[in-house]
Design a protein around this motif. Structure first.
Motif, mmCIF file in Angstrom:
data_model
loop_
_atom_site.group_PDB
_atom_site.id
_atom_site.type_symbol
_atom_site.label_atom_id
_atom_site.label_comp_id
_atom_site.label_asym_id
_atom_site.label_seq_id
_atom_site.Cartn_x
_atom_site.Cartn_y
_atom_site.Cartn_z
ATOM 1 N N GLN A 263 32.205 39.558 72.774
ATOM 2 C CA GLN A 263 33.412 40.377 72.809
ATOM 3 C C GLN A 263 34.434 39.717 73.727
ATOM 4 N N SER A 264 35.695 39.673 73.289
ATOM 5 C CA SER A 264 36.797 39.144 74.075
ATOM 6 C C SER A 264 36.559 37.653 74.370
ATOM 7 N N GLN A 265 36.555 37.238 75.637
ATOM 8 C CA GLN A 265 36.231 35.838 75.930
ATOM 9 C C GLN A 265 34.912 35.478 75.255
ATOM 10 N N GLY A 266 33.979 36.414 75.262
ATOM 11 C CA GLY A 266 32.691 36.201 74.616
ATOM 12 C C GLY A 266 32.786 36.131 73.107
ATOM 13 N N GLY A 267 33.793 36.762 72.508
ATOM 14 C CA GLY A 267 34.016 36.626 71.068
ATOM 15 C C GLY A 267 34.374 35.190 70.722
ATOM 16 N N GLY A 268 35.260 34.599 71.527
ATOM 17 C CA GLY A 268 35.594 33.189 71.335
ATOM 18 C C GLY A 268 34.392 32.302 71.587
ATOM 19 N N ALA A 269 33.605 32.647 72.617
ATOM 20 C CA ALA A 269 32.398 31.876 72.934
ATOM 21 C C ALA A 269 31.376 31.979 71.811
ATOM 22 N N ALA A 270 31.196 33.182 71.258
ATOM 23 C CA ALA A 270 30.244 33.372 70.156
ATOM 24 C C ALA A 270 30.685 32.578 68.926
ATOM 25 N N PHE A 271 31.967 32.627 68.626
ATOM 26 C CA PHE A 271 32.512 31.891 67.484
ATOM 27 C C PHE A 271 32.300 30.385 67.670
#
Length: 175
Positions: free
Chosen positions: A131-139
Motif C-alpha cells: 500500500q502507498s510506498q509499499g504499493g510501488g514496492a510491491a509492483f
C-alpha cells in the motif's frame, strides 16, 4: 493475532549498485494454530511511507492501525506475513525512498530468508501485497522477481495506492 512474531535480520543486495551485500531488517508473523500440510502460505507485506530514519522502521517503531488491521486479517485467514523494513530502514545506510530496485531486492530477499529457515513452517507459494510506498514496492518486486529471484513461487501481486512519478510531475515540482 500472530502466534509468533519475530524481528528478522537478513542478507540482501544493495539495490542502488546491484552488487554490494547489505543487511536488511524486517519481521515475520505466523498465524495461530497448526500449519497446513506444506506450511503456511506467505504474504510479503510492503509497508507505506513511515519516514527515512532508522527509528522509523516498522519492526522497531511498530505498525500503524491500518497495517495492524491488514496483518490481523491475513493471519486470521491462515497466512504467514513477512514484512521487510526496506534497505536502510533499521539498518546502516540511507533509505533510498521510492527507489524501485532497492525495495524489490529487500522484499525478495525477505521471502528467501524466511522460506529457507527451517524454524518457520512456510509454504513456497507467496503473494506480494503493498500500500502507498509499499504499493510501488510491491509492483517493482513483481517486475524484478523473475530475474533476481527466479526460484521463488510468486503467485500474485496486489499493489494499492501506488504512487507514480512522471517526468512532467518532476518538471513541475523542480521548476
Amino acid at each position: 493475532n500472530a502466534s509468533k512474531g519475530v524481528r528478522i535480520l537478513y542478507a540482501s543486495t544493495d539495490g542502488l549498485d546491484g552488487k554490494t551485500p547489505i543487511p536488511v531488517s524486517g519481521a515475520l508473523f505466523l498465524p495461530k494454530g497448526e500449519p497446513p500440510a506444506g506450511g503456511w502460505p506467505l504474504i510479503a507485506w510492503s509497508h507505506g511511507t513511515v519516514g527515512v530514519a532508522d527509528v522509523c522502521a516498522p519492526s522497531i517503531a511498530g505498525r500503524s492501525e491500518r497495517d495492524i488491521d491488514y496483518l490481523n486479517y491475513w493471519l486470521g485467514q491462515g497466512y504467514a506475513v513477512v514484512a521487510s523494513d526496506y534497505q536502510g530502514l533499521g539498518t546502516p545506510g540511507g533509505h533510498p525512498y521510492m527507489a524501485s530496485r532497492p525495495a524489490a531486492y529487500s522484499i525478495l530477499d525477505s521471502i528467501r530468508a524466511v522460506q529457507r529457515d527451517a524454524d518457520f513452517p512456510l509454504a513456497k507459494k507467496t503473494v506480494i501485497v503493498g500500500q502507498s510506498q509499499g504499493g510501488g514496492a510491491a509492483f517493482a518486486t513483481a517486475g524484478y522477481a523473475a530475474a533476481y529471484a527466479p526460484e521463488l513461487d510468486v503467485r500474485g501481486t496486489v499493489a494499492t495506492g501506488t504512487p507514480w512519478v512522471t517526468p512532467q510531475i518532476f518538471d513541475a515540482v523542480t521548476a
